[in-house]
Design a protein around this motif. Structure first.
Motif, PDB file in Angstrom:
ATOM      1  N   THR A  61       0.839  -1.196   0.000  1.00 13.03           N
ATOM      2  CA  THR A  61       0.000   0.000   0.000  1.00 13.03           C
ATOM      3  C   THR A  61       0.872   1.242   0.000  1.00 13.03           C
ATOM      4  O   THR A  61       1.909   1.280   0.673  1.00 13.03           O
ATOM      5  CB  THR A  61      -0.926   0.023   1.233  1.00 13.03           C
ATOM      6  OG1 THR A  61      -1.701  -1.178   1.268  1.00 13.03           O
ATOM      7  CG2 THR A  61      -1.870   1.216   1.175  1.00 13.03           C
ATOM      8  N   SER A  62       0.470   2.248  -0.756  1.00  9.15           N
ATOM      9  CA  SER A  62       1.181   3.524  -0.775  1.00  9.15           C
ATOM     10  C   SER A  62       0.181   4.665  -0.566  1.00  9.15           C
ATOM     11  O   SER A  62      -0.976   4.578  -0.988  1.00  9.15           O
ATOM     12  CB  SER A  62       1.933   3.722  -2.095  1.00  9.15           C
ATOM     13  OG  SER A  62       1.025   3.809  -3.176  1.00  9.15           O
ATOM     14  N   PHE A  63       0.641   5.721   0.117  1.00  5.75           N
ATOM     15  CA  PHE A  63      -0.189   6.891   0.382  1.00  5.75           C
ATOM     16  C   PHE A  63       0.550   8.150  -0.067  1.00  5.75           C
ATOM     17  O   PHE A  63       1.764   8.260   0.114  1.00  5.75           O
ATOM     18  CB  PHE A  63      -0.514   7.008   1.875  1.00  5.75           C
ATOM     19  CG  PHE A  63      -1.416   5.921   2.396  1.00  5.75           C
ATOM     20  CD1 PHE A  63      -2.800   6.026   2.262  1.00  5.75           C
ATOM     21  CD2 PHE A  63      -0.886   4.807   3.015  1.00  5.75           C
ATOM     22  CE1 PHE A  63      -3.625   5.019   2.729  1.00  5.75           C
ATOM     23  CE2 PHE A  63      -1.704   3.797   3.497  1.00  5.75           C
ATOM     24  CZ  PHE A  63      -3.083   3.910   3.355  1.00  5.75           C
ATOM     25  N   ASN A  65      -0.048  12.652  -0.178  1.00  2.59           N
ATOM     26  CA  ASN A  65      -0.892  13.762   0.221  1.00  2.59           C
ATOM     27  C   ASN A  65      -0.282  15.064  -0.291  1.00  2.59           C
ATOM     28  O   ASN A  65       0.855  15.081  -0.755  1.00  2.59           O
ATOM     29  CB  ASN A  65      -1.081  13.803   1.738  1.00  2.59           C
ATOM     30  CG  ASN A  65       0.177  14.234   2.472  1.00  2.59           C
ATOM     31  OD1 ASN A  65       0.398  15.418   2.722  1.00  2.59           O
ATOM     32  ND2 ASN A  65       1.051  13.276   2.801  1.00  2.59           N
ATOM     33  N   ASN A 107      -4.214  10.441  -1.643  1.00  2.41           N
ATOM     34  CA  ASN A 107      -4.240   9.453  -2.716  1.00  2.41           C
ATOM     35  C   ASN A 107      -3.635   8.145  -2.199  1.00  2.41           C
ATOM     36  O   ASN A 107      -2.642   8.170  -1.480  1.00  2.41           O
ATOM     37  CB  ASN A 107      -3.447   9.929  -3.934  1.00  2.41           C
ATOM     38  CG  ASN A 107      -3.907  11.288  -4.432  1.00  2.41           C
ATOM     39  OD1 ASN A 107      -3.457  12.315  -3.943  1.00  2.41           O
ATOM     40  ND2 ASN A 107      -4.798  11.302  -5.392  1.00  2.41           N
ATOM     41  N   PHE A 108      -4.235   7.051  -2.566  1.00  2.00           N
ATOM     42  CA  PHE A 108      -3.714   5.765  -2.114  1.00  2.00           C
ATOM     43  C   PHE A 108      -3.830   4.732  -3.230  1.00  2.00           C
ATOM     44  O   PHE A 108      -4.667   4.832  -4.131  1.00  2.00           O
ATOM     45  CB  PHE A 108      -4.460   5.274  -0.870  1.00  2.00           C
ATOM     46  CG  PHE A 108      -5.885   4.847  -1.127  1.00  2.00           C
ATOM     47  CD1 PHE A 108      -6.184   3.541  -1.485  1.00  2.00           C
ATOM     48  CD2 PHE A 108      -6.922   5.755  -1.022  1.00  2.00           C
ATOM     49  CE1 PHE A 108      -7.489   3.145  -1.723  1.00  2.00           C
ATOM     50  CE2 PHE A 108      -8.234   5.382  -1.266  1.00  2.00           C
ATOM     51  CZ  PHE A 108      -8.524   4.074  -1.616  1.00  2.00           C
ATOM     52  N   SER A 109      -2.978   3.752  -3.165  1.00  2.00           N
ATOM     53  CA  SER A 109      -3.046   2.583  -4.048  1.00  2.00           C
ATOM     54  C   SER A 109      -2.661   1.366  -3.231  1.00  2.00           C
ATOM     55  O   SER A 109      -1.816   1.449  -2.343  1.00  2.00           O
ATOM     56  CB  SER A 109      -2.123   2.744  -5.260  1.00  2.00           C
ATOM     57  OG  SER A 109      -0.780   2.903  -4.841  1.00  2.00           O
ATOM     58  N   SER A 110      -3.291   0.255  -3.523  1.00  5.03           N
ATOM     59  CA  SER A 110      -3.058  -0.949  -2.727  1.00  5.03           C
ATOM     60  C   SER A 110      -3.146  -2.180  -3.616  1.00  5.03           C
ATOM     61  O   SER A 110      -3.975  -2.242  -4.538  1.00  5.03           O
ATOM     62  CB  SER A 110      -4.095  -1.032  -1.601  1.00  5.03           C
ATOM     63  OG  SER A 110      -3.961  -2.226  -0.863  1.00  5.03           O
ATOM     64  N   TYR A 133      -7.419   1.688  -5.999  1.00  5.82           N
ATOM     65  CA  TYR A 133      -6.910   3.043  -6.185  1.00  5.82           C
ATOM     66  C   TYR A 133      -7.965   4.015  -5.659  1.00  5.82           C
ATOM     67  O   TYR A 133      -9.166   3.758  -5.773  1.00  5.82           O
ATOM     68  CB  TYR A 133      -6.630   3.348  -7.660  1.00  5.82           C
ATOM     69  CG  TYR A 133      -5.603   2.469  -8.308  1.00  5.82           C
ATOM     70  CD1 TYR A 133      -4.239   2.730  -8.180  1.00  5.82           C
ATOM     71  CD2 TYR A 133      -5.988   1.356  -9.060  1.00  5.82           C
ATOM     72  CE1 TYR A 133      -3.299   1.916  -8.772  1.00  5.82           C
ATOM     73  CE2 TYR A 133      -5.048   0.532  -9.669  1.00  5.82           C
ATOM     74  CZ  TYR A 133      -3.698   0.823  -9.514  1.00  5.82           C
ATOM     75  OH  TYR A 133      -2.771   0.015 -10.098  1.00  5.82           O
ATOM     76  N   ASP A 135      -8.706   8.463  -4.392  1.00  2.00           N
ATOM     77  CA  ASP A 135      -8.288   9.807  -3.983  1.00  2.00           C
ATOM     78  C   ASP A 135      -9.458  10.485  -3.290  1.00  2.00           C
ATOM     79  O   ASP A 135     -10.618  10.348  -3.705  1.00  2.00           O
ATOM     80  CB  ASP A 135      -7.798  10.636  -5.179  1.00  2.00           C
ATOM     81  CG  ASP A 135      -8.865  10.850  -6.231  1.00  2.00           C
ATOM     82  OD1 ASP A 135      -9.709  11.741  -6.044  1.00  2.00           O
ATOM     83  OD2 ASP A 135      -8.850  10.122  -7.239  1.00  2.00           O
TER      84      ASP A 135
END
Length: 226
Positions: A61-63, A65, A107-110, A133, A135
């Motif tokens: 997971t990435s975040f 901002n 924003n995030f992606s996992s 995904y 936002d």
């Protein structure tokens, strides 16, 4: 005199999600990946140095901002917002100038592997992952009220937006070994697809005057499942 010229062709696509080894190598992973890990990176490398591999479970997971960074956190942590004579003074107006009229954005992606369904055997590999995904933008009014309070007579922007995309992706990969080169390819299938969107209609606001609270806001929520 003989001269050996080696030409390497590489198609590079930006990836927000990387496994720990790929992240440690700053993305220089194309020729080192093997087994099921080569899927999506270099499918011709599936059986490079290994006969079979299996992933029980993994999650990445990435975040991102639009405000907090390590430097800004160190500046704000323990800072004095009201006394300009303090050694740790940090002007609140600077926060608004950084956001430049926008609210807080996340924003995030996992990528989450389906347990036991990511494996490779010889020249074949099978992968199945849940990919997300999204936002989200919170209203600027939250920042205004947090640092400046509920100012009388000021119209606060209550704009809010949200997008979320989720899919279940399954892939089958095959590589062919030749004497001097390998060729690999992956076929992927989206088994499920979910989309959600929320946006404002018009200009939502909240305002406090000397006798009452005023506000207006209309939001449209859209969802899709396939």
């Amino acid at each position: 005199m003989k001269c050996l010229i080696i030409i390497l062709f590489s198609f590079i696509i930006m990836q927000n999600i990387q496994d720990a080894r790929m992240l440690g190598l700053s993305g220089a992973y194309s020729t080192l990946s093997s087994g099921y890990r080569a899927v999506g990176i270099n499918p011709a490398n599936i059986n490079n140095g290994t006969n079979w591999t299996v992933n029980i479970f993994s999650s990445k997971t990435s975040f991102l901002n639009n405000f907090f960074t390590l430097d800004r956190y160190n500046e704000i942590n323990g800072a004095h917002f009201d006394n300009p004579l303090a050694s740790s003074y940090y002007p609140k107006e600077k926060i608004l100038s950084i956001l430049d009229g926008d609210g807080l954005q996340l924003n995030f992606s996992s990528l989450n592997s389906i347990p036991g369904l990511n494996f490779s055997k010889d020249n074949y590999a099978f992968t199945s992952n849940l990919i997300s995904y999204g936002d989200i933008e919170l209203p600027q009014a939250f920042v205004d009220m947090m640092f400046f309070g509920n100012e009388v007579g000021k119209e606060l922007n209550m704009s809010f937006s949200q997008n979320i995309l989720i899919s279940l992706e399954t892939g089958f990969t095959y590589c062919k070994n030749f004497q001097d080169a390998n060729i690999g390819a992956t076929i992927k299938y989206l088994q499920g697809f979910y989309y959600s969107n929320m946006e404002e209609l018009g200009q939502p606001y909240f305002k406090t005057d000397t006798t009452s609270f005023l506000g207006n806001g209309n939001y449209l929520i859209k969802q899709g499942l396939g």
